[in-house]
Design a protein around this motif. Structure first.
Motif, PDB file in Angstrom:
ATOM      1  N   THR A   1       0.889  -1.354  -0.307  1.00 36.54           N
ATOM      2  CA  THR A   1      -0.401  -0.486   0.312  1.00 36.54           C
ATOM      3  C   THR A   1       1.355   1.814  -0.028  1.00 36.54           C
ATOM      4  O   THR A   1       2.378   0.996   0.306  1.00 36.54           O
ATOM      5  CB  THR A   1      -0.865   0.212   0.800  1.00 36.54           C
ATOM      6  N   LEU A   2       0.389   2.437  -0.266  1.00 33.01           N
ATOM      7  CA  LEU A   2       1.157   3.715   0.004  1.00 33.01           C
ATOM      8  C   LEU A   2       1.832   4.078   1.216  1.00 33.01           C
ATOM      9  O   LEU A   2       0.740   3.943   2.570  1.00 33.01           O
ATOM     10  CB  LEU A   2      -0.008   4.680  -0.408  1.00 33.01           C
ATOM     11  N   GLY A   3       2.728   4.205   1.485  1.00 31.30           N
ATOM     12  CA  GLY A   3       4.058   4.380   1.908  1.00 31.30           C
ATOM     13  C   GLY A   3       4.254   5.753   2.463  1.00 31.30           C
ATOM     14  O   GLY A   3       4.452   6.460   1.097  1.00 31.30           O
TER      15      GLY A   3
ATOM     16  N   GLY B   1       2.204   4.595   8.470  1.00 32.39           N
ATOM     17  CA  GLY B   1       1.242   5.561   9.063  1.00 32.39           C
ATOM     18  C   GLY B   1       0.576   5.738   8.424  1.00 32.39           C
ATOM     19  O   GLY B   1      -0.333   7.410   8.488  1.00 32.39           O
ATOM     20  N   THR B   2       0.562   5.971   6.863  1.00 35.39           N
ATOM     21  CA  THR B   2      -0.903   6.804   5.878  1.00 35.39           C
ATOM     22  C   THR B   2      -2.069   6.162   6.395  1.00 35.39           C
ATOM     23  O   THR B   2      -2.762   5.038   7.283  1.00 35.39           O
ATOM     24  CB  THR B   2      -0.238   6.168   4.442  1.00 35.39           C
ATOM     25  N   TYR B   3      -3.131   6.739   5.970  1.00 37.13           N
ATOM     26  CA  TYR B   3      -4.232   5.736   6.233  1.00 37.13           C
ATOM     27  C   TYR B   3      -4.457   4.852   5.844  1.00 37.13           C
ATOM     28  O   TYR B   3      -4.897   3.827   5.765  1.00 37.13           O
ATOM     29  CB  TYR B   3      -5.202   7.042   5.381  1.00 37.13           C
ATOM     30  N   SER B   4      -3.762   5.041   4.157  1.00 36.91           N
ATOM     31  CA  SER B   4      -3.916   3.129   3.208  1.00 36.91           C
ATOM     32  C   SER B   4      -3.256   2.546   4.067  1.00 36.91           C
ATOM     33  O   SER B   4      -3.893   1.100   3.568  1.00 36.91           O
ATOM     34  CB  SER B   4      -3.391   3.577   2.048  1.00 36.91           C
ATOM     35  N   HIS B   5      -2.696   2.358   5.246  1.00 34.03           N
ATOM     36  CA  HIS B   5      -1.703   1.725   5.848  1.00 34.03           C
ATOM     37  C   HIS B   5      -2.632   1.316   7.118  1.00 34.03           C
ATOM     38  O   HIS B   5      -2.484   0.094   7.479  1.00 34.03           O
ATOM     39  CB  HIS B   5      -0.398   2.103   6.452  1.00 34.03           C
TER      40      HIS B   5
ATOM     41  N   SER C   1       1.771  17.873   3.301  1.00 34.68           N
ATOM     42  CA  SER C   1       1.015  16.744   2.933  1.00 34.68           C
ATOM     43  C   SER C   1       0.334  16.054   1.883  1.00 34.68           C
ATOM     44  O   SER C   1       0.808  16.811   0.134  1.00 34.68           O
ATOM     45  CB  SER C   1      -0.581  16.796   3.905  1.00 34.68           C
ATOM     46  N   HIS C   2      -0.749  14.834   1.207  1.00 40.19           N
ATOM     47  CA  HIS C   2      -0.935  14.248   0.126  1.00 40.19           C
ATOM     48  C   HIS C   2      -1.900  15.751   0.096  1.00 40.19           C
ATOM     49  O   HIS C   2      -2.878  16.182   0.445  1.00 40.19           O
ATOM     50  CB  HIS C   2      -1.992  12.954  -0.089  1.00 40.19           C
ATOM     51  N   SER C   3      -2.288  15.517  -1.724  1.00 37.37           N
ATOM     52  CA  SER C   3      -3.045  16.728  -2.015  1.00 37.37           C
ATOM     53  C   SER C   3      -4.673  16.156  -1.541  1.00 37.37           C
ATOM     54  O   SER C   3      -4.711  17.448  -1.301  1.00 37.37           O
ATOM     55  CB  SER C   3      -2.684  16.098  -3.450  1.00 37.37           C
TER      56      SER C   3
ATOM     57  N   THR D   1       3.751  12.572  -1.880  1.00 42.64           N
ATOM     58  CA  THR D   1       4.037  11.075  -1.981  1.00 42.64           C
ATOM     59  C   THR D   1       2.312  10.932  -0.462  1.00 42.64           C
ATOM     60  O   THR D   1       1.337  10.272  -1.411  1.00 42.64           O
ATOM     61  CB  THR D   1       4.205  10.450  -1.799  1.00 42.64           C
ATOM     62  N   SER D   2       1.966  10.788   0.523  1.00 44.61           N
ATOM     63  CA  SER D   2       1.237  10.718   1.282  1.00 44.61           C
ATOM     64  C   SER D   2       1.044  11.580   2.580  1.00 44.61           C
ATOM     65  O   SER D   2       2.273  12.146   2.791  1.00 44.61           O
ATOM     66  CB  SER D   2       1.257   9.399   1.388  1.00 44.61           C
ATOM     67  N   THR D   3       0.020  11.679   3.195  1.00 46.36           N
ATOM     68  CA  THR D   3       0.046  12.040   5.029  1.00 46.36           C
ATOM     69  C   THR D   3       1.617  11.025   5.603  1.00 46.36           C
ATOM     70  O   THR D   3       1.923  12.652   6.294  1.00 46.36           O
ATOM     71  CB  THR D   3      -1.230  11.906   5.667  1.00 46.36           C
ATOM     72  N   ALA D   4       2.066  10.516   5.632  1.00 46.72           N
ATOM     73  CA  ALA D   4       3.244  10.050   6.532  1.00 46.72           C
ATOM     74  C   ALA D   4       3.990  10.499   6.605  1.00 46.72           C
ATOM     75  O   ALA D   4       4.465  10.849   6.926  1.00 46.72           O
ATOM     76  CB  ALA D   4       2.834   8.446   6.591  1.00 46.72           C
TER      77      ALA D   4
ATOM     78  N   ALA E   1     -14.830  10.305   5.268  1.00 45.07           N
ATOM     79  CA  ALA E   1     -15.159   9.026   4.416  1.00 45.07           C
ATOM     80  C   ALA E   1     -14.286   8.734   3.779  1.00 45.07           C
ATOM     81  O   ALA E   1     -13.939   9.568   2.267  1.00 45.07           O
ATOM     82  CB  ALA E   1     -16.083   8.216   4.906  1.00 45.07           C
ATOM     83  N   THR E   2     -12.889   7.616   3.698  1.00 44.02           N
ATOM     84  CA  THR E   2     -12.366   7.375   2.487  1.00 44.02           C
ATOM     85  C   THR E   2     -13.006   6.182   2.404  1.00 44.02           C
ATOM     86  O   THR E   2     -12.656   5.208   2.786  1.00 44.02           O
ATOM     87  CB  THR E   2     -10.821   7.389   2.574  1.00 44.02           C
ATOM     88  N   ARG E   3     -12.315   5.746   1.064  1.00 39.85           N
ATOM     89  CA  ARG E   3     -12.749   4.337   0.934  1.00 39.85           C
ATOM     90  C   ARG E   3     -12.280   3.893  -0.284  1.00 39.85           C
ATOM     91  O   ARG E   3     -11.089   4.456  -1.601  1.00 39.85           O
ATOM     92  CB  ARG E   3     -14.476   4.846  -0.760  1.00 39.85           C
TER      93      ARG E   3
HETATM   94  O1  LIG Z   1      -1.716   9.588   2.735  1.00 38.76           O
HETATM   95  C1  LIG Z   1      -2.104   8.761   2.971  1.00 38.76           C
HETATM   96  O2  LIG Z   1      -2.049   8.645   3.862  1.00 38.76           O
HETATM   97  C2  LIG Z   1      -3.207   8.301   1.966  1.00 38.76           C
HETATM   98  O3  LIG Z   1      -3.440   6.712   2.568  1.00 38.76           O
HETATM   99  C3  LIG Z   1      -4.332   8.961   1.136  1.00 38.76           C
HETATM  100  C4  LIG Z   1      -5.113   9.545   1.622  1.00 38.76           C
HETATM  101  C5  LIG Z   1      -5.152  10.813   2.197  1.00 38.76           C
HETATM  102  C6  LIG Z   1      -5.748  11.695   2.653  1.00 38.76           C
HETATM  103  C7  LIG Z   1      -6.852  10.576   2.955  1.00 38.76           C
HETATM  104  C8  LIG Z   1      -6.872   9.811   2.801  1.00 38.76           C
HETATM  105  C9  LIG Z   1      -6.490   8.997   2.385  1.00 38.76           C
END
Ligand SMILES: O=C(O)C(=O)Cc1ccccc1
Length: 268
Positions: free
Chosen positions: A5-7, A10-14, A95-97, A120-123, A162-164
């Motif tokens: 997943t997106l690293g 600590g990302t939301y994807s993680h 942060s992530h766009s 590239t990501s929040t983390a 919320a994110t899907r």
């Molecule tokens: O950058 C992240 O943490 C992601 O996983 C992408 C993202 C960014 C903002 C909200 C939800 C997911």
């Protein structure tokens, strides 16, 4: 099972990926994640698909339209952003766009002079803040750890954020079972009523659409692919009939069945 997943961590994807795999590996772009599943490097990939404030993650839509993969589950998770920095004397917010966009009003009101930097990501933004006192990150508050303060919590512009996410698997694992399905349709045609015909294929069989999104095909201006999510499984006769009709409408193009799946709500 290992998921990619997106690293970094600590990302939301993680956070979403932890719901499907014990071990999580990271890539720095959605296309690299889709590619890693498509080429068989990982059994599962977790990618953000849409957000309730900011809408579609277009990089994900374009990557899955091109790849040979399956969608095996959707994960819906609430997003609560925090502002993290060494102190409140920062001049850049990284942060992530999507996160920057979800906090646009807060940032304009509280930090009108800050420079916004899409990373590239929040983390990744939080890591920038850890290394550089002039940078703040926006991400999940648990990322603060040593050296960073949580300056503000719940800074997204709407409390309901919320994110899907889609869970991706190799194409061979595509399933017909599940309450929802996703297809990508490229009609390769343009005439009055084309979209109406596509919608009628579902409406006439009493199938509810939960999302339809057009993306440029990249072939010529005004030429589109349609990403369609509907509330029926591909095992159902009405879904098969609807897709036969869609196959006819797109006879000059193609229809990609990404699979049927169920929804998992992940809270943290
Ligand atoms: O950058 C992240 O943490 C992601 O996983 C992408 C993202 C960014 C903002 C909200 C939800 C997911």
């Amino acid at each position: 099972m290992q998921a990619v997943t997106l690293g970094p961590a600590g990302t939301y994807s993680h956070r979403a990926a932890r719901a499907v795999a014990d071990e999580v590996a990271f890539r720095e772009s959605v296309s690299a994640i889709v590619d890693a599943v498509d080429t068989g490097t990982y059994d599962r990939g977790v990618v953000p698909i849409e957000n309730s404030i900011e809408g579609s993650v277009t990089e994900t839509l374009d990557a899955i339209a091109d790849a040979n993969i399956a969608v095996t589950r959707e994960i819906v998770t609430p997003i609560r952003h925090a502002l993290l920095a060494q102190s409140d004397s920062f001049s850049t917010v990284a942060s992530h766009s999507q996160a920057l966009a979800q906090c646009r009003t807060y940032l304009e009101t509280e930090y009108p002079n800050a420079t916004l930097e899409a990373v590239t990501s929040t983390a990744r933004g939080v890591e920038r803040a850890r290394e550089d006192a002039s940078v703040a990150g926006i991400g999940h508050p648990d990322n603060a750890g040593d050296g960073l303060r949580v300056l503000a919590e719940d800074i997204q512009d709407r409390s309901s954020n919320a994110t899907r996410f889609f869970v991706l698997a190799p194409a061979s694992e595509r399933s017909d079972a599940g309450g929802k399905s996703t297809v990508v349709v490229y009609p390769n045609a343009n005439y009055p009523g084309l979209l109406l015909e596509l919608l009628e294929a579902f409406a006439e069989r009493d199938i509810n659409l939960s999302r339809i999104e057009s993306r440029p095909s990249g072939n010529r201006l005004g030429d589109y692919l349609f990403h369609i999510d509907f509330e029926a499984g591909l095992y159902e006769e009405r879904a098969q009939e609807a897709l036969e009709s869609v196959d006819d409408i797109a006879s000059r193009g193609w229809v990609k069945r990404l699979g049927s799946y169920d929804t998992q709500h992940v809270l943290y």
